[in-house]
Design an enzyme around this catalytic site. Structure first.
Site, PDB file in Angstrom:
ATOM      1  N   ASP A 277       1.073  -1.191   0.268  1.00 20.76           N
ATOM      2  CA  ASP A 277       0.084   0.013  -0.120  1.00 20.76           C
ATOM      3  C   ASP A 277       0.932   1.272   0.122  1.00 20.76           C
ATOM      4  OD1 ASP A 277      -1.948   2.034   0.426  1.00 20.76           O
ATOM      5  OD2 ASP A 277      -2.886   0.873   2.067  1.00 20.76           O
TER       6      ASP A 277
ATOM      7  N   ASP B  38      -3.998   6.895  -3.874  1.00 23.80           N
ATOM      8  CA  ASP B  38      -3.464   5.750  -2.506  1.00 23.80           C
ATOM      9  C   ASP B  38      -4.315   4.577  -2.869  1.00 23.80           C
ATOM     10  OD1 ASP B  38      -3.885   4.471  -0.369  1.00 23.80           O
ATOM     11  OD2 ASP B  38      -5.359   5.970   0.792  1.00 23.80           O
TER      12      ASP B  38
ATOM     13  N   HIS C 172     -12.116   6.192   2.668  1.00 18.69           N
ATOM     14  CA  HIS C 172     -12.178   7.608   3.093  1.00 18.69           C
ATOM     15  C   HIS C 172     -11.874   8.747   2.118  1.00 18.69           C
ATOM     16  CE1 HIS C 172      -7.483   7.199   2.469  1.00 18.69           C
ATOM     17  NE2 HIS C 172      -7.689   6.072   2.891  1.00 18.69           N
TER      18      HIS C 172
ATOM     19  N   HIS D 287      -6.671  11.786   4.700  1.00 11.66           N
ATOM     20  CA  HIS D 287      -7.958  11.468   5.146  1.00 11.66           C
ATOM     21  C   HIS D 287      -8.772  12.641   5.343  1.00 11.66           C
ATOM     22  CE1 HIS D 287      -7.064  11.682   9.400  1.00 11.66           C
ATOM     23  NE2 HIS D 287      -5.832  10.898   9.226  1.00 11.66           N
TER      24      HIS D 287
ATOM     25  N   GLU E  86     -11.141   1.197  -0.217  1.00 14.37           N
ATOM     26  CA  GLU E  86     -10.590   0.130   0.370  1.00 14.37           C
ATOM     27  C   GLU E  86     -11.034  -0.765   1.043  1.00 14.37           C
ATOM     28  OE1 GLU E  86      -7.128   1.249   3.032  1.00 14.37           O
ATOM     29  OE2 GLU E  86      -8.079   3.288   2.810  1.00 14.37           O
TER      30      GLU E  86
ATOM     31  N   GLU F 180      -7.308  -1.671  -3.101  1.00 15.55           N
ATOM     32  CA  GLU F 180      -7.649  -0.206  -2.657  1.00 15.55           C
ATOM     33  C   GLU F 180      -7.342   0.854  -4.050  1.00 15.55           C
ATOM     34  OE1 GLU F 180      -5.178   1.976   0.113  1.00 15.55           O
ATOM     35  OE2 GLU F 180      -6.848   3.414   0.301  1.00 15.55           O
TER      36      GLU F 180
END
Ligand code: HZT
Ligand code: MN
Ligand code: MN
Length: 450
Positions: free
Chosen positions: A223, A234, A303, A311, A336, A431
């Protein structure tokens, strides 16, 4: 906040055994623009975004039959230069005029159908050009670096070498090594490379001196974040080296895709969680003679993402909740999902590696001089972007732990300790970063791998 555990404890994350075997994670693949890495692309201009609303056909104006070989168009699909191994060729060189490829474009459905053609919405979309270019740039770096990671990472490598391999590639492709003050704020790592193994689901990256070695039986969540001008991609995937984990990975890949599909303007967050849960729970996995249901990890969430802030204020549950909050035009979401053979619930464990300055940091006076000077270093180098201890080491900081812990206890910096499910369990993650543009939903980080 984080339990301070000796480095020896880290080794328990992974069971030592034979360090050979082949990566199953796609050794394949072309970049999202259809050009293969390491090889000159063939003389074919086709863009490879099958789901794009604007799938190009031939040139309709030309009546005459054209000779077979035609000159390449300029732009995203015509970069003649190949990426190197390891990736070191600047993205801006591969895509002249900042012509970075789009992600997957998905038209809105139902009551939002009108958005795609609406003059007003198209105008709004056009105003967003600069930040869209930064997102496309960052996403292409993510795709090229992960393509290399998926073919290169093998059991027997240390987690430190894997993390540094990814991070040095990201920094090379954006052309910012982050070693001079302020450079990492222009473009580079959006957050540290998570390399979380087995029952550890998230936020594990090696600290200095970590000698942990990837094992054949491990389930590794990779990640990492790439940012350009604070626009953070992300995106995460899971790597395994044994076929027995395939149903676990299939469950989580399908659950994340279901979340991506449900997302849209006015979609309710709690309902999206319900769909993700239903898809995830339709799978089971057999390991060592025991059949496990695949459970969503109910205290992990997707998020929103804001510039320089990983976030935002909205969370996307991965189980059904009564959260009636709606997704809105302009929102950027990290979708995710995590599946587990354990409790489906994580807790903090082990030594912390990930930190970030709080965006709403209070104005408290610091009494400790080491905290004061470290805070200044963090502000100048990372701002509110998450960083890890290794990032402090590489810019020449040392003996900073007392100061760092003081910043955490003062409420200026947040620590993000590793998150683990039940010991002996296995967790997986996929994700994507998506953008709710005025006219279309864009899955910015989509590649041909996941
Ligand atoms: C925190 C620190 C980082 C955000 C999710 C996440 C990795 O669990 C609201 C919902 C990087 C990211 C984050 F260094 N976290 N995505 N990718 N981790 S989170 C979160 O803290 S906050 C989820
Ligand atoms: Mn992530
Ligand atoms: Mn995330």
């Amino acid at each position: 906040m984080a339990a301070q555990v000796p480095a020896e404890e880290l080794k328990k994350l992974s069971i030592k055994e034979g360090a050979n075997g082949n990566s199953k994670a796609a050794a394949t693949s072309t970049a999202a623009n259809g050009n293969s890495i390491e090889h000159e692309s063939e003389d074919d201009d086709e863009d490879d975004h099958g789901t794009s609303a604007a799938a190009e056909t031939g040139d309709k104006k030309k009546k005459k039959r054209k000779p077979r070989k035609k000159k390449k168009k300029s732009g995203a699909s015509s970069n003649a230069t190949a990426q190197s191994d390891p990736p070191r060729v600047l993205m801006s060189q591969l895509f002249p005029n900042a012509n970075y490829p789009e992600g997957e474009i998905v038209e809105y459905a139902d009551e939002n159908r009108y958005r795609t053609t609406s003059e007003e919405k198209r105008h709004l979309d056009n105003l967003n050009n600069d930040f869209l270019t930064d997102y496309h740039h960052a996403a292409e770096v993510h795709r090229q670096v992960r393509q290399w990671a998926q073919k290169t990472i093998k059991p027997g490598q240390t987690l430190t070498d894997i993390a540094e391999g990814i991070e040095n590639s990201v920094r090379a492709l954006v052309g910012h090594d982050g070693l001079t003050e302020g450079d990492a704020l222009i473009a580079g790592m959006g957050f540290p490379t998570g390399l979380s193994l087995n029952h550890c689901a998230a936020h594990y990256t090696p600290n200095a001196g970590n000698k942990m070695v990837l094992q054949q039986n491990d389930v590794m969540k990779v990640d990492f974040g790439v940012h350009v001008n604070g626009r953070i991609i992300d995106s995460a995937f899971t790597m395994t080296f044994e076929d027995k984990y395939d149903p676990l990975l299939a469950a989580v890949r399908a659950a994340t895709n279901a979340g991506v599909k449900e997302a849209g303007i006015d979609a309710r967050l709690g309902e999206i969680g319900g769909v993700i849960q239903e898809v995830m729970e339709s799978y089971e996995v057999e390991l060592g003679g025991t059949t496990y249901p695949v459970k969503p990890i109910r205290n992990l969430n997707g998020h929103t993402i804001k510039p320089f802030s990983i976030h935002g204020d909205k969370s996307v549950p991965i189980v059904k909740t009564n959260d009636q909050t709606k997704m809105e035009e302009g929102d950027v979401f990290a979708i995710e999902t995590f599946g587990s053979t354990g409790n489906g619930y994580v807790r903090d464990d082990m030594e912390t590696s990930h930190y970030a300055k709080k965006s709403d940091a209070p104005n408290v006076p610091l009494r400790l001089s080491s905290a004061k000077s470290l805070f200044s270093v963090i502000n100048k180098n990372f701002g509110t972007l998450p960083f890890c201890r290794r990032y402090l080491d590489r810019i020449g900081q040392d003996k900073y732990l007392l100061g760092l812990n003081n910043l955490v206890s003062s409420g200026l910096v947040e620590g993000y300790p590793p998150l683990v499910d039940k010991k002996g369990s296995y967790t997986a993650q996929f994700e994507h970063t998506i953008l709710l543009r005025p006219t279309v939903k864009e899955v910015i980080s989509r590649g041909d791998d996941y």
